[in-house]
Design a protein around this motif. Structure first.
Motif, PDB file in Angstrom:
ATOM      1  N   VAL A  49      35.402 -67.171  29.197  1.00 16.82           N
ATOM      2  CA  VAL A  49      34.166 -67.519  28.483  1.00 16.82           C
ATOM      3  C   VAL A  49      33.975 -66.876  26.914  1.00 16.82           C
ATOM      4  CG1 VAL A  49      31.732 -67.462  28.630  1.00 16.82           C
ATOM      5  CG2 VAL A  49      33.171 -68.121  30.702  1.00 16.82           C
ATOM      6  N   PHE A  50      34.089 -65.600  26.970  1.00 14.22           N
ATOM      7  CA  PHE A  50      34.015 -64.617  25.758  1.00 14.22           C
ATOM      8  C   PHE A  50      34.868 -64.951  24.858  1.00 14.22           C
ATOM      9  CE2 PHE A  50      31.162 -61.985  28.681  1.00 14.22           C
ATOM     10  CZ  PHE A  50      30.244 -62.240  27.865  1.00 14.22           C
ATOM     11  N   SER A  51      36.307 -65.213  25.142  1.00 11.40           N
ATOM     12  CA  SER A  51      37.144 -65.629  24.479  1.00 11.40           C
ATOM     13  C   SER A  51      36.843 -67.007  23.648  1.00 11.40           C
ATOM     14  CB  SER A  51      38.443 -65.780  24.805  1.00 11.40           C
ATOM     15  OG  SER A  51      38.989 -64.455  25.461  1.00 11.40           O
ATOM     16  N   LEU A  52      36.383 -67.924  24.528  1.00  7.18           N
ATOM     17  CA  LEU A  52      36.033 -68.921  23.983  1.00  7.18           C
ATOM     18  C   LEU A  52      35.016 -69.117  22.854  1.00  7.18           C
ATOM     19  CD1 LEU A  52      36.581 -72.203  23.880  1.00  7.18           C
ATOM     20  CD2 LEU A  52      34.922 -72.327  25.933  1.00  7.18           C
ATOM     21  N   CYS A  53      33.828 -68.197  23.207  1.00 11.51           N
ATOM     22  CA  CYS A  53      32.853 -68.044  22.400  1.00 11.51           C
ATOM     23  C   CYS A  53      33.090 -67.257  21.216  1.00 11.51           C
ATOM     24  CB  CYS A  53      31.755 -67.300  23.154  1.00 11.51           C
ATOM     25  SG  CYS A  53      30.723 -68.262  24.331  1.00 11.51           S
ATOM     26  N   SER A  54      34.104 -66.505  21.452  1.00  9.21           N
ATOM     27  CA  SER A  54      34.552 -65.757  20.056  1.00  9.21           C
ATOM     28  C   SER A  54      35.482 -66.339  19.392  1.00  9.21           C
ATOM     29  CB  SER A  54      35.389 -64.347  20.497  1.00  9.21           C
ATOM     30  OG  SER A  54      35.863 -63.639  19.643  1.00  9.21           O
ATOM     31  N   GLY A  55      36.484 -67.351  19.740  1.00 11.79           N
ATOM     32  CA  GLY A  55      36.930 -68.388  18.996  1.00 11.79           C
ATOM     33  C   GLY A  55      36.054 -69.105  18.290  1.00 11.79           C
ATOM     34  N   LEU A  56      35.228 -69.769  19.080  1.00 11.66           N
ATOM     35  CA  LEU A  56      34.361 -70.854  18.383  1.00 11.66           C
ATOM     36  C   LEU A  56      33.485 -70.111  17.299  1.00 11.66           C
ATOM     37  CD1 LEU A  56      33.569 -73.154  21.437  1.00 11.66           C
ATOM     38  CD2 LEU A  56      34.866 -73.543  19.407  1.00 11.66           C
ATOM     39  N   THR A  57      32.841 -68.898  17.556  1.00 19.08           N
ATOM     40  CA  THR A  57      32.338 -68.034  16.634  1.00 19.08           C
ATOM     41  C   THR A  57      33.055 -67.863  15.512  1.00 19.08           C
ATOM     42  OG1 THR A  57      30.864 -67.015  18.372  1.00 19.08           O
ATOM     43  CG2 THR A  57      30.825 -65.939  16.114  1.00 19.08           C
ATOM     44  N   GLY A  58      34.328 -67.455  15.444  1.00 17.70           N
ATOM     45  CA  GLY A  58      35.090 -67.112  14.367  1.00 17.70           C
ATOM     46  C   GLY A  58      35.450 -68.606  13.666  1.00 17.70           C
ATOM     47  N   TYR A  59      35.715 -69.691  14.308  1.00 14.82           N
ATOM     48  CA  TYR A  59      35.635 -70.912  13.778  1.00 14.82           C
ATOM     49  C   TYR A  59      34.506 -71.308  12.887  1.00 14.82           C
ATOM     50  CZ  TYR A  59      36.721 -75.861  13.236  1.00 14.82           C
ATOM     51  OH  TYR A  59      36.741 -77.190  12.829  1.00 14.82           O
ATOM     52  N   LEU A  60      33.448 -71.228  13.264  1.00  9.08           N
ATOM     53  CA  LEU A  60      32.131 -71.366  12.874  1.00  9.08           C
ATOM     54  C   LEU A  60      31.745 -70.389  11.379  1.00  9.08           C
ATOM     55  CD1 LEU A  60      29.804 -72.394  15.669  1.00  9.08           C
ATOM     56  CD2 LEU A  60      31.077 -73.966  14.149  1.00  9.08           C
ATOM     57  N   LEU A  61      32.101 -69.083  11.573  1.00  6.71           N
ATOM     58  CA  LEU A  61      31.989 -68.274  10.588  1.00  6.71           C
ATOM     59  C   LEU A  61      32.966 -68.149   9.552  1.00  6.71           C
ATOM     60  CD1 LEU A  61      30.377 -65.033  12.581  1.00  6.71           C
ATOM     61  CD2 LEU A  61      29.117 -66.790  11.263  1.00  6.71           C
ATOM     62  N   SER A  62      34.019 -68.568   9.799  1.00  8.59           N
ATOM     63  CA  SER A  62      35.194 -68.673   8.887  1.00  8.59           C
ATOM     64  C   SER A  62      34.802 -68.981   7.327  1.00  8.59           C
ATOM     65  CB  SER A  62      36.420 -69.147   9.438  1.00  8.59           C
ATOM     66  OG  SER A  62      37.449 -68.914   8.674  1.00  8.59           O
ATOM     67  N   PRO A  63      34.285 -70.213   7.447  1.00 14.28           N
ATOM     68  CA  PRO A  63      33.909 -70.775   5.837  1.00 14.28           C
ATOM     69  C   PRO A  63      32.847 -70.073   5.332  1.00 14.28           C
ATOM     70  CG  PRO A  63      33.925 -72.668   7.453  1.00 14.28           C
ATOM     71  CD  PRO A  63      33.971 -71.335   8.267  1.00 14.28           C
ATOM     72  N   LEU A  64      32.008 -69.410   5.865  1.00 18.20           N
ATOM     73  CA  LEU A  64      30.967 -68.392   5.245  1.00 18.20           C
ATOM     74  C   LEU A  64      31.544 -67.047   4.759  1.00 18.20           C
ATOM     75  CD1 LEU A  64      28.107 -68.709   8.096  1.00 18.20           C
ATOM     76  CD2 LEU A  64      28.605 -70.183   5.891  1.00 18.20           C
TER      77      LEU A  64
END
Length: 191
Positions: A49-64
């Motif tokens: 669960v935390f890997s999924l959240c971490s990966g999705l957070t990285g996906y969303l924050l990457s363009p910023l």
């Protein structure tokens, strides 16, 4: 097509994470989980669960943070802390007995080295959304496999017929060392 990308990334995570594990990343946390087999499944679930959240957070924050890459690790660490606090608050209010029993492994899973590495591996491999989800799920599965291997190693190395010098943790380290060489040989890594 999207499912195929997810499955390919999950298989990649199984091999990459086990090679990272063989190199020592996350070994102590997996060893703790293996010593308490009753909680190993929940530990692996929390890592997933935390890997999924971490990966999705990285996906969303990457363009910023593309132009200010040095801030990216701090943002990922802060996001992991916030996700842990949210999960802990949710579990504490919704199922207090479950939280009381598993709160220690929840914190360990949230800041696991494998969990924190997922956004950086996602960035290095230029994963899209489907690959990010697949890689995150594969990361949890790889952690669970590593815990199962360690659990088996602990059981084997606790044999009373084994020489005392190799009984317990020393035997487990030799066992894991041999498995590490196998994973490194299969992946083509050079020490």
């Amino acid at each position: 097509m999207m499912f195929a990308k997810m499955l390919t990334a999950a298989l990649l995570a199984l091999t990459v994470e086990n090679v990272l594990f063989a190199g020592g990343a996350g070994f102590s946390r997996a060893l703790r989980a293996a010593r308490r087999p009753a909680s190993a499944g929940f530990y692996a679930l929390f890592v997933t669960v935390f890997s999924l959240c971490s990966g999705l957070t990285g996906y969303l924050l990457s363009p910023l943070f593309s132009s200010r890459y040095q801030i990216y690790p701090a943002a990922i660490a802060a996001a992991a802390a916030v996700l842990y606090l949210l999960a802990a608050a949710l579990l504490r209010t919704a199922v207090p007995s479950f939280f009381e029993k598993y709160s220690s492994i929840l914190a360990q899973a949230a800041v696991n080295t494998v969990v924190l590495a997922v956004p950086f591996l996602r960035e290095m491999c230029s994963f899209g959304l489907a690959e990010t989800i697949g890689f995150s799920l594969g990361t949890g599965a790889a952690f669970f496999l590593a815990v199962l291997l360690l659990e088996q190693a602990l059981r084997i190395c606790s044999n009373p017929d084994m020489p005392r010098a190799f009984s317990g943790l020393p035997g487990v380290l030799i066992y894991i060392g041999i498995l590490s060489m196998v994973f490194a040989g299969l992946s083509g890594s050079v020490f």
